[in-house]
Design a protein around this motif. Structure first.
Motif, PDB file in Angstrom:
ATOM      1  N   ASN A  36      -7.001 -38.751   2.585  1.00  0.00           N
ATOM      2  CA  ASN A  36      -6.893 -38.897   1.133  1.00  0.00           C
ATOM      3  C   ASN A  36      -7.640 -37.733   0.505  1.00  0.00           C
ATOM      4  N   ILE A  37      -6.908 -36.802  -0.063  1.00  0.00           N
ATOM      5  CA  ILE A  37      -7.463 -35.513  -0.487  1.00  0.00           C
ATOM      6  C   ILE A  37      -7.443 -35.412  -1.997  1.00  0.00           C
ATOM      7  N   CYS A  38      -8.528 -34.882  -2.533  1.00  0.00           N
ATOM      8  CA  CYS A  38      -8.619 -34.636  -3.977  1.00  0.00           C
ATOM      9  C   CYS A  38      -8.812 -33.140  -4.212  1.00  0.00           C
ATOM     10  N   MET A  39      -7.818 -32.496  -4.791  1.00  0.00           N
ATOM     11  CA  MET A  39      -7.942 -31.088  -5.184  1.00  0.00           C
ATOM     12  C   MET A  39      -8.582 -31.023  -6.570  1.00  0.00           C
ATOM     13  N   VAL A  40      -9.621 -30.208  -6.715  1.00  0.00           N
ATOM     14  CA  VAL A  40     -10.337 -30.126  -7.991  1.00  0.00           C
ATOM     15  C   VAL A  40     -10.473 -28.669  -8.420  1.00  0.00           C
ATOM     16  N   SER A  41     -10.094 -28.402  -9.659  1.00  0.00           N
ATOM     17  CA  SER A  41     -10.286 -27.066 -10.214  1.00  0.00           C
ATOM     18  C   SER A  41     -10.063 -27.116 -11.723  1.00  0.00           C
ATOM     19  N   LEU A  68       0.267 -26.062  -2.151  1.00  0.00           N
ATOM     20  CA  LEU A  68      -0.437 -26.670  -1.028  1.00  0.00           C
ATOM     21  C   LEU A  68      -0.406 -28.191  -1.132  1.00  0.00           C
ATOM     22  N   SER A  69      -0.606 -28.726  -2.318  1.00  0.00           N
ATOM     23  CA  SER A  69      -0.584 -30.178  -2.511  1.00  0.00           C
ATOM     24  C   SER A  69       0.772 -30.762  -2.162  1.00  0.00           C
ATOM     25  N   HIS A  70       1.821 -30.098  -2.562  1.00  0.00           N
ATOM     26  CA  HIS A  70       3.163 -30.598  -2.278  1.00  0.00           C
ATOM     27  C   HIS A  70       3.452 -30.595  -0.777  1.00  0.00           C
ATOM     28  N   CYS A  71       3.035 -29.554  -0.092  1.00  0.00           N
ATOM     29  CA  CYS A  71       3.282 -29.498   1.348  1.00  0.00           C
ATOM     30  C   CYS A  71       2.427 -30.509   2.103  1.00  0.00           C
ATOM     31  N   LEU A  72       1.222 -30.788   1.629  1.00  0.00           N
ATOM     32  CA  LEU A  72       0.393 -31.818   2.252  1.00  0.00           C
ATOM     33  C   LEU A  72       0.983 -33.207   2.006  1.00  0.00           C
ATOM     34  N   LYS A  77      -0.355 -26.576   7.332  1.00  0.00           N
ATOM     35  CA  LYS A  77      -0.720 -26.934   8.707  1.00  0.00           C
ATOM     36  C   LYS A  77      -2.120 -26.438   9.050  1.00  0.00           C
ATOM     37  N   ARG A  78      -2.408 -25.204   8.672  1.00  0.00           N
ATOM     38  CA  ARG A  78      -3.711 -24.633   8.980  1.00  0.00           C
ATOM     39  C   ARG A  78      -4.823 -25.307   8.168  1.00  0.00           C
ATOM     40  N   THR A  79      -4.514 -25.671   6.928  1.00  0.00           N
ATOM     41  CA  THR A  79      -5.492 -26.393   6.115  1.00  0.00           C
ATOM     42  C   THR A  79      -5.727 -27.786   6.690  1.00  0.00           C
TER      43      THR A  79
END
Length: 438
Positions: A4-9, A26-30, A363-365
């Motif tokens: 469960n990932i939260c991108m913040v910026s 990146l969010s869409h691919c995850l 994938k790398r992330t």
């Protein structure tokens, strides 16, 4: 492992830029890979509250207005109650901050570590070490990364720069480059003017992007090559200077200023050009030159930061960051174009789409997330020791800030216990672009 990932910026749509595009793609691919991803940013005009993007990406536009350069006012503690509520509601396990400029990202990572969550940070920019702005930013970054689980940089030059600025161990930093959605940047040579050689500039019109170089380049190139025209997309404080140059040299028919562009308009501008000119003073990666090469343009760029790592030598002309060198390389690109000594647009597109894909970045992330999730959670004394070692004076201030953050958490837990915060509903949203996205 699913996370469960939260991108913040502070930087996200509808604002446009490289960081915004990186977070979005990146969010869409995850999401496509089965992870839960949300994005937290500040309000943009009337856009506030919770929004769902077309593919199911959930975005929290917090009610904090931008204070300076699209960033919120740094207060540290006022964002804690709302961020804690979101982290608990969404059952977040990893908080991923983006951009050293982002106040919200740094504060969210501090609060996440206080809550015992894992943190990852992606640095998208290069900084110096001498001017006041860089010194202050580097000190904040050192504090923020002292307790960060892992750092991602977009180029090897960016990694070296971040390691020196934040004084962190190189083994805690991974290099994962940006990418481009090749399906959005298809070349179309029919849109070019066959009687002209068109030089395209797509950039924010600010000092850091080298607009003062562009002011010196345009009069020289237009005087020597009557068949060369410029198309400039973007906006910023340096637009006034470009308009003055166009007026002074009477170049209204050869220099077109398009103003601000939406991201879906960039490709339509790029395909009109033969050459992309990038005059940046500093770049960690520069996704704009990848998008241009994907559209089949030859690229002329300053040799700064990580730019030299991005494209193969036959797709880019590199110059030292000064007007004379840029004019020479731009003239060489113009001569090669006239004599047909350039890579065809479709061949360039095929090569770029295999070099940089968002699925590979995801994938790398994901590997970084898996590594971070297995690390033991640091206890408070260990965290305070890390902050204390940040400097003889600043280290003590960082320790005080961290201790006060823990005290604020105790108050919040007393006023609003974790079990009283209702979990957010989970929606199973199809991803309509799954088969076409590279």
């Amino acid at each position: 492992m699913k996370h469960n990932i939260c991108m913040v910026s502070d930087f996200f749509y509808p604002n446009m830029g490289g960081v915004e595009s990186h977070i979005y793609q990146l969010s869409h691919c995850l999401l496509e890979r089965g992870h839960k991803v949300i994005v937290i940013t500040h309000l943009y005009g009337n856009r506030r509250g919770v929004r769902y993007l077309s593919s199911g990406l959930k975005v929290y536009y917090l009610p904090f207005p931008p204070f300076y350069n699209q960033c919120i006012l740094p207060t540290i503690y006022t964002t804690f109650p709302l961020l804690r509520n979101i982290f608990i509601r969404e059952k977040i396990s990893i908080v991923h901050g983006h951009s050293a400029f982002s106040t919200l990202a740094h504060e969210a990572m501090l609060h996440a570590r206080t809550l015992g969550l894992k943190t990852v940070f992606t640095d998208h920019s290069l900084f110096g070490f001498a001017d006041a702005s860089s010194i202050l930013t580097n000190k904040v970054l050192k504090f923020s990364l002292a307790d960060c689980n892992h750092v991602i940089c977009v180029s090897h030059t960016s990694k070296e720069n971040t390691v020196l600025r934040a004084r962190i161990k190189p083994e805690l930093v991974s290099v994962i480059p940006n990418a481009v959605d090749a399906t959005m940047f298809m070349p179309d040579p029919t849109k070019r003017n066959p009687d002209k050689i068109t030089v395209v500039v797509v950039s924010r019109l600010v000092y850091r992007k080298g607009m003062d170089f562009l002011v010196g380049i345009i009069p020289q190139i237009t005087a020597r090559y009557p068949d060369v025209q410029f198309i400039i997309g973007g906006d910023g404080p340096k637009r006034v200077v470009l308009e003055e140059v166009r007026e002074q040299y009477e170049l209204h028919d050869r220099v077109t200023l398009l103003g601000p562009l939406k991201h879906d308009q960039v490709r339509d501008v790029l395909v009109q050009g033969d050459i992309l000119l990038n005059t940046s003073l500093t770049e960690a990666f520069c996704i704009a030159i990848v998008e241009a090469a994907c559209c089949g343009l030859q690229v002329v760029s300053t040799r700064v930061g990580g730019v030299g790592e991005v494209l193969p030598p036959d797709l880019i002309y590199l110059a030292e960051p000064n007007v004379k060198a840029l004019v020479e390389e731009l003239e060489r690109a113009i001569r090669d174009k006239k004599h047909g000594r350039v890579v065809s647009p479709h061949e360039a597109h095929e090569r770029i789409q295999d070099l940089y894909t968002w699925r590979n970045v995801a994938k790398r992330t994901e590997v970084v997330y898996n590594t971070v999730s297995l690390k033991p959670t640091r206890d408070l004394p260990d965290r305070l020791l890390r902050y204390y070692q940040c400097g003889p004076l600043s280290g003590k201030l960082f320790v005080i800030a961290a201790v006060l953050n823990v005290a604020v958490l105790w108050i919040l837990q007393w006023l609003w216990p974790d079990n009283t915060i209702e979990p957010a509903p989970v929606f199973s949203t199809p991803v309509p672009w799954k088969k076409t996205r590279r």
